[in-house]
Design a protein around this motif. Structure first.
Motif, PDB file in Angstrom:
ATOM      1  N   LEU A   1       3.604   6.089  -5.436  1.00 28.67           N
ATOM      2  CA  LEU A   1       3.676   6.169  -6.889  1.00 28.67           C
ATOM      3  C   LEU A   1       2.496   6.912  -7.502  1.00 28.67           C
ATOM      4  O   LEU A   1       2.640   7.551  -8.555  1.00 28.67           O
ATOM      5  N   LYS A   2       1.344   6.849  -6.874  1.00 23.07           N
ATOM      6  CA  LYS A   2       0.181   7.564  -7.428  1.00 23.07           C
ATOM      7  C   LYS A   2       0.056   8.979  -6.883  1.00 23.07           C
ATOM      8  O   LYS A   2      -0.912   9.687  -7.191  1.00 23.07           O
ATOM      9  N   GLY A   3       1.040   9.406  -6.077  1.00 26.27           N
ATOM     10  CA  GLY A   3       1.056  10.780  -5.587  1.00 26.27           C
ATOM     11  C   GLY A   3       0.190  11.042  -4.375  1.00 26.27           C
ATOM     12  O   GLY A   3      -0.047  12.209  -4.022  1.00 26.27           O
ATOM     13  N   ALA A   4      -0.276   9.992  -3.699  1.00 26.71           N
ATOM     14  CA  ALA A   4      -1.161  10.182  -2.549  1.00 26.71           C
ATOM     15  C   ALA A   4      -0.471  10.875  -1.380  1.00 26.71           C
ATOM     16  O   ALA A   4      -1.133  11.472  -0.526  1.00 26.71           O
TER      17      ALA A   4
ATOM     18  N   THR B   1       0.823  -1.214   0.000  1.00 28.05           N
ATOM     19  CA  THR B   1       0.000   0.000   0.000  1.00 28.05           C
ATOM     20  C   THR B   1       0.855   1.261   0.000  1.00 28.05           C
ATOM     21  O   THR B   1       0.549   2.245  -0.683  1.00 28.05           O
ATOM     22  N   VAL B   2       1.942   1.246   0.777  1.00 25.48           N
ATOM     23  CA  VAL B   2       2.852   2.400   0.807  1.00 25.48           C
ATOM     24  C   VAL B   2       3.413   2.669  -0.585  1.00 25.48           C
ATOM     25  O   VAL B   2       3.433   3.810  -1.056  1.00 25.48           O
TER      26      VAL B   2
ATOM     27  N   TYR C   1      11.946   6.674  -0.561  1.00 24.43           N
ATOM     28  CA  TYR C   1      11.045   6.142   0.467  1.00 24.43           C
ATOM     29  C   TYR C   1      10.569   4.733   0.124  1.00 24.43           C
ATOM     30  O   TYR C   1      10.363   3.909   1.021  1.00 24.43           O
ATOM     31  N   ILE C   2      10.380   4.451  -1.153  1.00 28.65           N
ATOM     32  CA  ILE C   2       9.994   3.087  -1.539  1.00 28.65           C
ATOM     33  C   ILE C   2      11.104   2.101  -1.180  1.00 28.65           C
ATOM     34  O   ILE C   2      10.855   1.022  -0.616  1.00 28.65           O
ATOM     35  N   LYS C   3      12.336   2.457  -1.483  1.00 31.38           N
ATOM     36  CA  LYS C   3      13.464   1.591  -1.134  1.00 31.38           C
ATOM     37  C   LYS C   3      13.540   1.374   0.369  1.00 31.38           C
ATOM     38  O   LYS C   3      13.804   0.260   0.845  1.00 31.38           O
ATOM     39  N   LEU C   4      13.287   2.425   1.138  1.00 36.37           N
ATOM     40  CA  LEU C   4      13.319   2.302   2.589  1.00 36.37           C
ATOM     41  C   LEU C   4      12.216   1.375   3.086  1.00 36.37           C
ATOM     42  O   LEU C   4      12.450   0.523   3.954  1.00 36.37           O
ATOM     43  N   ALA C   5      11.017   1.515   2.537  1.00 36.71           N
ATOM     44  CA  ALA C   5       9.909   0.642   2.933  1.00 36.71           C
ATOM     45  C   ALA C   5      10.210  -0.817   2.575  1.00 36.71           C
ATOM     46  O   ALA C   5       9.885  -1.738   3.332  1.00 36.71           O
TER      47      ALA C   5
ATOM     48  N   ILE D   1       3.396   0.246   8.139  1.00 37.90           N
ATOM     49  CA  ILE D   1       4.600   1.062   8.038  1.00 37.90           C
ATOM     50  C   ILE D   1       4.235   2.537   8.188  1.00 37.90           C
ATOM     51  O   ILE D   1       3.308   3.028   7.535  1.00 37.90           O
ATOM     52  N   ARG D   2       4.995   3.237   9.030  1.00 40.83           N
ATOM     53  CA  ARG D   2       4.867   4.688   9.164  1.00 40.83           C
ATOM     54  C   ARG D   2       6.210   5.324   8.792  1.00 40.83           C
ATOM     55  O   ARG D   2       7.266   4.750   9.060  1.00 40.83           O
TER      56      ARG D   2
END
Length: 426
Positions: free
Chosen positions: A12-15, A6-7, A37-41, A54-55
């Motif tokens: 990626l969709k700009g949410a 979900t993150v 941030y994606i790599k971190l998640a 995840i926060r």
């Protein structure tokens, strides 16, 4: 709360773009955070569990604009949070254990059932985690276990306060995971300083943590360090046709903790001569009347460092006034005076332990060569090794960068922006 899938989808969709915008400001900076941030998640998911919630959190590095080595003697500073930051992906656990895996470093594990100072742990990141947790408890706030993955663009030893950014990041995670974000930024900064002083073993002042925690341009008066007076200074450097550059000379801060400590100790030795604990408690006129006696009591270097303290405090006020008046030329003049004072009186531009290694001195000399009559330059942060700061006219920026990076390597010159918030949850 979102899991990894979900993150990634939301980013990626700009949410998260509006959440990113309050921290990173420009569209280009926002887009640059996606992959990061994606790599971190993904790292969090690999370390712990892809299905866990995840926060995301962030804490900036800082740049000291004025007030070099004044905060620890209850002086005045001008500082700012910058766009280079430390970020974290985190989630609560019910084990009463904190696990933090920072990119490039081993996993840090701290059992919250024992938050006493560990002598063998001083100088390490677990000490900072332990100290921040204890600081939260002593201030009446909640703590609990959590798992986190972190990554940082605030380079260690860069003079941009990587340790303060890390401390504030840990404090920000505890703030939002266990205290609903109710802990104010000033308190987070004080807790971070407590951790660095008592647990990490570095006698730093409060400026680094305050700038990282509060963000923006801040003028801080530490006359009462438990209740520092903090005022935002609104000024857009880009509007003045200059860039704010930080030059990483690649000098190591290893084995320099005592050099930093001596500055504080010697300033306080002067104060002790008058029966006071810090220089801010001693009127400058009294100090000037006792210089002859002080030479015998504490030595010439301590006297010179005290002279720097008094003049630097005054320069902070001059810098703030110049910025608020939009008088950038006067501001640059004071910056140059600050740099000269740090070099000659505070003597924190090179280490007497490593006289053949003077990268900060060299960077200042190169800066003068390119910028003399146009820009301003000074030692940045603790000094002795690491970084300098320069205010560079835009038409000289490429020449300045090429000159600096021709000596110190590609990427040594950072062109920074000031971010409007400090420690935050995305």
């Amino acid at each position: 709360m979102p899991n990894l899938a979900t993150v990634k989808e939301n980013i990626l969709k700009g949410a998260y773009d509006e959440r990113f915008r309050r921290v990173y400001v420009t569209d280009a900076e926002i887009k640059a955070q996606y992959e990061r941030y994606i790599k971190l998640a993904e790292t969090f998911a690999e370390l712990y569990d892809a299905e866990r919630d995840i926060r995301l959190f962030t804490a900036p590095g800082r740049t000291e604009v004025g007030g070099n080595h004044t905060d620890h003697n209850h002086g005045k500073v001008l500082a700012a949070g910058i766009n280079l930051d430390a970020i974290a992906a985190a989630a609560k656990n019910d084990e009463n254990i904190v696990r933090v895996k920072s990119a490039g470093y081993p996993m840090d594990v701290v059992d919250l059932s024992d938050l006493s100072v560990v002598e063998d742990e001083k100088g390490t990141s677990p000490a900072l985690v332990r100290g921040v947790c204890q600081g939260f408890l002593e201030n009446g706030y909640k703590i609990g276990g959590f798992d986190a993955a972190t990554a940082s663009k605030v380079l260690s030893g860069s003079g941009l306060s990587s340790s303060a950014a890390y401390e504030v990041l840990v404090g920000t995670m505890l703030n939002y995971l266990y205290n609903d974000g109710k802990v104010d930024p000033v308190t987070v900064a004080k807790i971070a300083q407590y951790a660095e002083n008592k647990y990490f073993g570095k006698p730093c002042g409060l400026m680094d943590q305050m700038a990282c925690s509060v963000g923006s341009f801040v003028n801080i008066d530490f006359n009462d360090p438990q209740n520092p007076v903090i005022n935002e200074v609104k000024f857009d450097f880009s509007a003045c046709g200059h860039a704010l550059c930080i030059v990483d000379t690649k000098g190591s801060h290893a084995d320099l903790t005592d050099e930093y400590g001596f500055i504080r100790e010697e300033m306080e030795a002067v104060a002790h001569h008058f029966g006071k604990s810090v220089l801010r408690e001693v009127p400058e006129s009294e100090f000037c009347g006792e210089i002859s006696a002080l030479r015998n009591d504490v030595g010439d270097r301590a006297v010179l460092r005290a002279m720097h303290f008094y003049a630097e405090n005054n320069r902070v006020e001059q810098e703030v006034a110049a910025l608020r008046a939009g008088d950038f030329e006067s501001f640059k003049k004071v910056v140059l005076e600050s740099g000269a004072s740090s070099y000659m009186y505070n003597q924190n531009v090179f280490s007497v332990k490593k006289i053949k290694e003077q990268p900060v001195s060299l960077a200042l000399a190169l800066s003068e060569k390119v910028l003399k009559g146009r820009g301003a330059w000074r030692v940045h942060g603790g000094g002795f090794a690491g970084t300098i700061q320069a205010f560079v006219p835009m038409d000289l920026l490429e020449d300045y960068k090429s000159t600096i990076e021709g000596v110190f390597g590609e990427g040594a010159c950072y062109v920074l922006s000031i971010r409007p918030v400090g420690g935050a949850e995305i």
